[in-house]
Write a protein that holds these residues in place. Structure first.
Motif, PDB file in Angstrom:
ATOM      1  N   PRO A  43      17.599  -4.139   1.150  1.00 19.26           N
ATOM      2  CA  PRO A  43      17.850  -3.820   2.620  1.00 19.26           C
ATOM      3  C   PRO A  43      16.742  -2.602   3.156  1.00 19.26           C
ATOM      4  O   PRO A  43      16.528  -2.500   4.041  1.00 19.26           O
ATOM      5  CB  PRO A  43      19.216  -3.409   2.541  1.00 19.26           C
ATOM      6  N   GLU A  44      16.535  -1.752   1.972  1.00 20.35           N
ATOM      7  CA  GLU A  44      15.615  -0.639   2.369  1.00 20.35           C
ATOM      8  C   GLU A  44      14.258  -1.002   2.852  1.00 20.35           C
ATOM      9  O   GLU A  44      13.513  -0.356   3.954  1.00 20.35           O
ATOM     10  CB  GLU A  44      15.441   0.444   1.361  1.00 20.35           C
ATOM     11  N   TYR A  45      13.933  -2.139   2.395  1.00 15.64           N
ATOM     12  CA  TYR A  45      12.442  -2.797   2.823  1.00 15.64           C
ATOM     13  C   TYR A  45      12.424  -3.057   4.631  1.00 15.64           C
ATOM     14  O   TYR A  45      11.668  -2.983   5.107  1.00 15.64           O
ATOM     15  CB  TYR A  45      12.290  -3.994   2.140  1.00 15.64           C
ATOM     16  N   ARG A  46      13.759  -3.344   4.943  1.00 15.90           N
ATOM     17  CA  ARG A  46      13.829  -3.704   6.318  1.00 15.90           C
ATOM     18  C   ARG A  46      13.691  -2.417   7.068  1.00 15.90           C
ATOM     19  O   ARG A  46      13.526  -2.749   8.613  1.00 15.90           O
ATOM     20  CB  ARG A  46      15.345  -4.391   6.481  1.00 15.90           C
ATOM     21  N   LYS A  47      13.636  -1.410   6.736  1.00 12.43           N
ATOM     22  CA  LYS A  47      13.327  -0.064   7.324  1.00 12.43           C
ATOM     23  C   LYS A  47      12.179   0.269   7.854  1.00 12.43           C
ATOM     24  O   LYS A  47      11.754   1.223   8.326  1.00 12.43           O
ATOM     25  CB  LYS A  47      14.110   1.075   6.843  1.00 12.43           C
ATOM     26  N   TYR A  48      11.185  -0.439   6.797  1.00  8.73           N
ATOM     27  CA  TYR A  48       9.759  -0.109   7.011  1.00  8.73           C
ATOM     28  C   TYR A  48       9.203  -0.625   8.232  1.00  8.73           C
ATOM     29  O   TYR A  48       9.853  -1.527   8.922  1.00  8.73           O
ATOM     30  CB  TYR A  48       8.969  -1.045   5.792  1.00  8.73           C
ATOM     31  N   THR A  49       8.060  -0.062   8.665  1.00  8.37           N
ATOM     32  CA  THR A  49       7.493  -0.569   9.901  1.00  8.37           C
ATOM     33  C   THR A  49       6.757  -1.807   9.691  1.00  8.37           C
ATOM     34  O   THR A  49       6.526  -2.034   8.517  1.00  8.37           O
ATOM     35  CB  THR A  49       6.427   0.581  10.366  1.00  8.37           C
ATOM     36  N   ILE A  50       6.562  -2.550  10.611  1.00  9.36           N
ATOM     37  CA  ILE A  50       5.617  -3.769  10.458  1.00  9.36           C
ATOM     38  C   ILE A  50       4.422  -3.554   9.839  1.00  9.36           C
ATOM     39  O   ILE A  50       3.833  -4.307   9.065  1.00  9.36           O
ATOM     40  CB  ILE A  50       5.526  -4.494  11.652  1.00  9.36           C
ATOM     41  N   ARG A  51       3.930  -2.470  10.249  1.00  4.66           N
ATOM     42  CA  ARG A  51       2.369  -2.096   9.729  1.00  4.66           C
ATOM     43  C   ARG A  51       2.861  -1.873   8.084  1.00  4.66           C
ATOM     44  O   ARG A  51       1.666  -2.276   7.416  1.00  4.66           O
ATOM     45  CB  ARG A  51       2.024  -0.821  10.452  1.00  4.66           C
ATOM     46  N   ALA A  52       3.897  -1.067   7.763  1.00  4.59           N
ATOM     47  CA  ALA A  52       3.867  -0.861   6.309  1.00  4.59           C
ATOM     48  C   ALA A  52       4.191  -2.234   5.600  1.00  4.59           C
ATOM     49  O   ALA A  52       3.683  -2.320   4.419  1.00  4.59           O
ATOM     50  CB  ALA A  52       5.080   0.313   6.215  1.00  4.59           C
ATOM     51  N   ILE A  53       4.923  -2.779   6.142  1.00  2.00           N
ATOM     52  CA  ILE A  53       5.092  -4.146   5.400  1.00  2.00           C
ATOM     53  C   ILE A  53       3.945  -5.063   5.357  1.00  2.00           C
ATOM     54  O   ILE A  53       3.722  -5.646   4.281  1.00  2.00           O
ATOM     55  CB  ILE A  53       6.510  -5.115   6.108  1.00  2.00           C
ATOM     56  N   ALA A  54       3.082  -5.114   6.253  1.00  2.00           N
ATOM     57  CA  ALA A  54       1.905  -5.792   6.383  1.00  2.00           C
ATOM     58  C   ALA A  54       1.025  -5.318   5.312  1.00  2.00           C
ATOM     59  O   ALA A  54       0.446  -6.106   4.636  1.00  2.00           O
ATOM     60  CB  ALA A  54       1.048  -5.582   7.684  1.00  2.00           C
ATOM     61  N   LYS A  55       0.776  -3.979   5.072  1.00  2.53           N
ATOM     62  CA  LYS A  55       0.116  -3.216   4.155  1.00  2.53           C
ATOM     63  C   LYS A  55       0.627  -3.887   2.697  1.00  2.53           C
ATOM     64  O   LYS A  55      -0.293  -3.921   1.724  1.00  2.53           O
ATOM     65  CB  LYS A  55       0.050  -1.886   4.248  1.00  2.53           C
ATOM     66  N   GLU A  56       1.660  -3.736   2.423  1.00  3.43           N
ATOM     67  CA  GLU A  56       2.504  -3.943   1.421  1.00  3.43           C
ATOM     68  C   GLU A  56       2.238  -5.291   0.800  1.00  3.43           C
ATOM     69  O   GLU A  56       2.028  -5.678  -0.384  1.00  3.43           O
ATOM     70  CB  GLU A  56       4.007  -4.026   1.080  1.00  3.43           C
ATOM     71  N   CYS A  57       1.953  -6.287   1.941  1.00  4.24           N
ATOM     72  CA  CYS A  57       1.757  -7.689   1.444  1.00  4.24           C
ATOM     73  C   CYS A  57       0.367  -8.163   1.537  1.00  4.24           C
ATOM     74  O   CYS A  57      -0.026  -9.256   1.363  1.00  4.24           O
ATOM     75  CB  CYS A  57       2.449  -8.609   2.660  1.00  4.24           C
ATOM     76  N   GLY A  58      -0.517  -6.998   1.843  1.00  3.60           N
ATOM     77  CA  GLY A  58      -1.876  -7.343   1.666  1.00  3.60           C
ATOM     78  C   GLY A  58      -2.930  -7.571   2.883  1.00  3.60           C
ATOM     79  O   GLY A  58      -4.061  -8.062   2.808  1.00  3.60           O
ATOM     80  N   TYR A  59      -2.074  -7.306   4.055  1.00  6.30           N
ATOM     81  CA  TYR A  59      -2.430  -7.584   5.454  1.00  6.30           C
ATOM     82  C   TYR A  59      -3.305  -6.125   5.779  1.00  6.30           C
ATOM     83  O   TYR A  59      -2.766  -5.260   5.609  1.00  6.30           O
ATOM     84  CB  TYR A  59      -1.705  -7.981   6.409  1.00  6.30           C
ATOM     85  N   ARG A  60      -4.581  -6.321   6.491  1.00  5.06           N
ATOM     86  CA  ARG A  60      -4.991  -5.007   7.076  1.00  5.06           C
ATOM     87  C   ARG A  60      -4.312  -4.494   8.199  1.00  5.06           C
ATOM     88  O   ARG A  60      -4.662  -3.402   8.722  1.00  5.06           O
ATOM     89  CB  ARG A  60      -6.630  -5.315   7.372  1.00  5.06           C
ATOM     90  N   SER A  61      -3.763  -5.563   9.145  1.00  6.63           N
ATOM     91  CA  SER A  61      -3.241  -4.906  10.437  1.00  6.63           C
ATOM     92  C   SER A  61      -1.654  -5.628  10.570  1.00  6.63           C
ATOM     93  O   SER A  61      -1.509  -6.650  10.033  1.00  6.63           O
ATOM     94  CB  SER A  61      -4.142  -5.179  11.452  1.00  6.63           C
ATOM     95  N   ALA A  62      -1.071  -4.877  11.485  1.00  8.66           N
ATOM     96  CA  ALA A  62       0.431  -5.416  11.658  1.00  8.66           C
ATOM     97  C   ALA A  62       0.097  -6.922  12.346  1.00  8.66           C
ATOM     98  O   ALA A  62       1.020  -7.660  12.288  1.00  8.66           O
ATOM     99  CB  ALA A  62       1.051  -4.426  12.248  1.00  8.66           C
ATOM    100  N   GLU A  63      -0.721  -6.805  13.248  1.00  3.46           N
ATOM    101  CA  GLU A  63      -1.236  -8.093  13.971  1.00  3.46           C
ATOM    102  C   GLU A  63      -1.449  -9.226  13.370  1.00  3.46           C
ATOM    103  O   GLU A  63      -0.588 -10.360  13.737  1.00  3.46           O
ATOM    104  CB  GLU A  63      -2.167  -7.539  15.220  1.00  3.46           C
ATOM    105  N   SER A  64      -2.329  -9.058  12.356  1.00  5.03           N
ATOM    106  CA  SER A  64      -2.596 -10.312  11.636  1.00  5.03           C
ATOM    107  C   SER A  64      -1.229 -10.690  10.713  1.00  5.03           C
ATOM    108  O   SER A  64      -1.112 -11.978  10.581  1.00  5.03           O
ATOM    109  CB  SER A  64      -3.822 -10.053  10.866  1.00  5.03           C
ATOM    110  N   PHE A  65      -0.829  -9.778  10.310  1.00  2.80           N
ATOM    111  CA  PHE A  65       0.586  -9.941   9.604  1.00  2.80           C
ATOM    112  C   PHE A  65       1.652 -10.794  10.578  1.00  2.80           C
ATOM    113  O   PHE A  65       2.154 -11.681  10.152  1.00  2.80           O
ATOM    114  CB  PHE A  65       1.425  -8.867   8.816  1.00  2.80           C
TER     115      PHE A  65
END
Length: 89
Positions: A43-65
Protein backbone atom coordinates in the motif's frame (compact mmCIF):
# COMPACT_ATOMS: atom_id res chain seq x y z
CA UNK A 1 22.35 -12.85 -22.84
CA UNK A 2 25.59 -12.92 -20.85
CA UNK A 3 23.79 -14.25 -17.79
CA UNK A 4 22.44 -17.16 -19.84
CA UNK A 5 25.78 -17.68 -21.62
CA UNK A 6 24.31 -17.10 -25.07
CA UNK A 7 24.37 -14.38 -27.69
CA UNK A 8 21.87 -11.54 -27.95
CA UNK A 9 20.47 -12.63 -31.33
CA UNK A 10 19.61 -16.11 -30.09
CA UNK A 11 18.00 -14.74 -26.94
CA UNK A 12 15.97 -12.23 -28.94
CA UNK A 13 14.75 -14.92 -31.36
CA UNK A 14 13.85 -17.18 -28.43
CA UNK A 15 11.79 -14.42 -26.79
CA UNK A 16 10.08 -13.69 -30.12
CA UNK A 17 9.22 -17.36 -30.55
CA UNK A 18 8.21 -18.22 -26.96
CA UNK A 19 6.50 -14.98 -25.98
CA UNK A 20 5.20 -13.82 -29.35
CA UNK A 21 6.72 -10.36 -28.93
CA UNK A 22 10.03 -8.64 -29.42
CA UNK A 23 12.53 -8.07 -26.62
CA UNK A 24 11.55 -4.44 -26.11
CA UNK A 25 7.85 -5.29 -25.69
CA UNK A 26 8.73 -8.17 -23.38
CA UNK A 27 10.78 -5.80 -21.23
CA UNK A 28 7.88 -3.31 -21.12
CA UNK A 29 5.53 -6.10 -20.04
CA UNK A 30 7.88 -7.22 -17.26
CA UNK A 31 8.25 -3.67 -15.97
CA UNK A 32 4.52 -2.98 -16.04
CA UNK A 33 3.67 -6.26 -14.32
CA UNK A 34 6.28 -5.48 -11.66
CA UNK A 35 4.57 -2.14 -11.01
CA UNK A 36 1.14 -3.79 -10.81
CA UNK A 37 2.36 -6.35 -8.28
CA UNK A 38 4.02 -3.67 -6.17
CA UNK A 39 0.86 -1.57 -6.22
CA UNK A 40 -1.28 -4.51 -5.17
CA UNK A 41 0.99 -5.90 -2.48
CA UNK A 42 2.47 -2.76 -0.90
CA UNK A 43 0.00 0.00 0.00
CA UNK A 44 2.85 2.47 0.62
CA UNK A 45 3.88 2.09 -3.02
CA UNK A 46 0.52 3.61 -4.00
CA UNK A 47 1.56 6.86 -2.33
CA UNK A 48 4.49 7.29 -4.74
CA UNK A 49 4.18 9.73 -7.60
CA UNK A 50 3.76 8.27 -11.07
CA UNK A 51 7.21 9.61 -11.86
CA UNK A 52 8.71 7.74 -8.87
CA UNK A 53 6.94 4.51 -9.84
CA UNK A 54 8.16 4.93 -13.41
CA UNK A 55 11.76 5.35 -12.26
CA UNK A 56 11.42 2.38 -9.90
CA UNK A 57 10.35 0.24 -12.87
CA UNK A 58 13.16 1.42 -15.14
CA UNK A 59 11.38 4.08 -17.18
CA UNK A 60 13.02 7.42 -17.83
CA UNK A 61 9.80 9.39 -17.77
CA UNK A 62 6.35 9.22 -16.27
CA UNK A 63 4.86 9.74 -19.73
CA UNK A 64 6.47 6.66 -21.27
CA UNK A 65 5.50 4.59 -18.23
CA UNK A 66 1.91 5.82 -18.37
CA UNK A 67 1.64 5.05 -22.09
CA UNK A 68 3.06 1.55 -21.63
CA UNK A 69 0.77 0.93 -18.65
CA UNK A 70 -2.26 2.10 -20.63
CA UNK A 71 -1.29 -0.03 -23.62
CA UNK A 72 -1.07 -3.12 -21.40
CA UNK A 73 -4.07 -2.56 -19.10
CA UNK A 74 -6.32 -0.04 -20.84
CA UNK A 75 -6.21 2.32 -17.85
CA UNK A 76 -3.71 4.95 -16.77
CA UNK A 77 -1.69 4.18 -13.64
CA UNK A 78 -3.17 7.07 -11.64
CA UNK A 79 -6.69 5.74 -12.27
CA UNK A 80 -5.52 2.21 -11.48
CA UNK A 81 -4.12 3.38 -8.14
CA UNK A 82 -7.36 5.22 -7.35
CA UNK A 83 -9.32 2.07 -8.21
CA UNK A 84 -7.17 -0.06 -5.90
CA UNK A 85 -7.43 2.45 -3.09
CA UNK A 86 -11.20 2.64 -3.47
CA UNK A 87 -11.59 -1.14 -3.35
CA UNK A 88 -9.30 -1.39 -0.33
CA UNK A 89 -11.64 0.74 1.79
Amino acid sequence: AKKFHTNANYLSRTINFKKGMNFRQYLHDLRIEYSVMELLVHPEYRKYTIRAIAKECGYRSAESFSKAFYKKHGIYPSYYIAKINKSAI
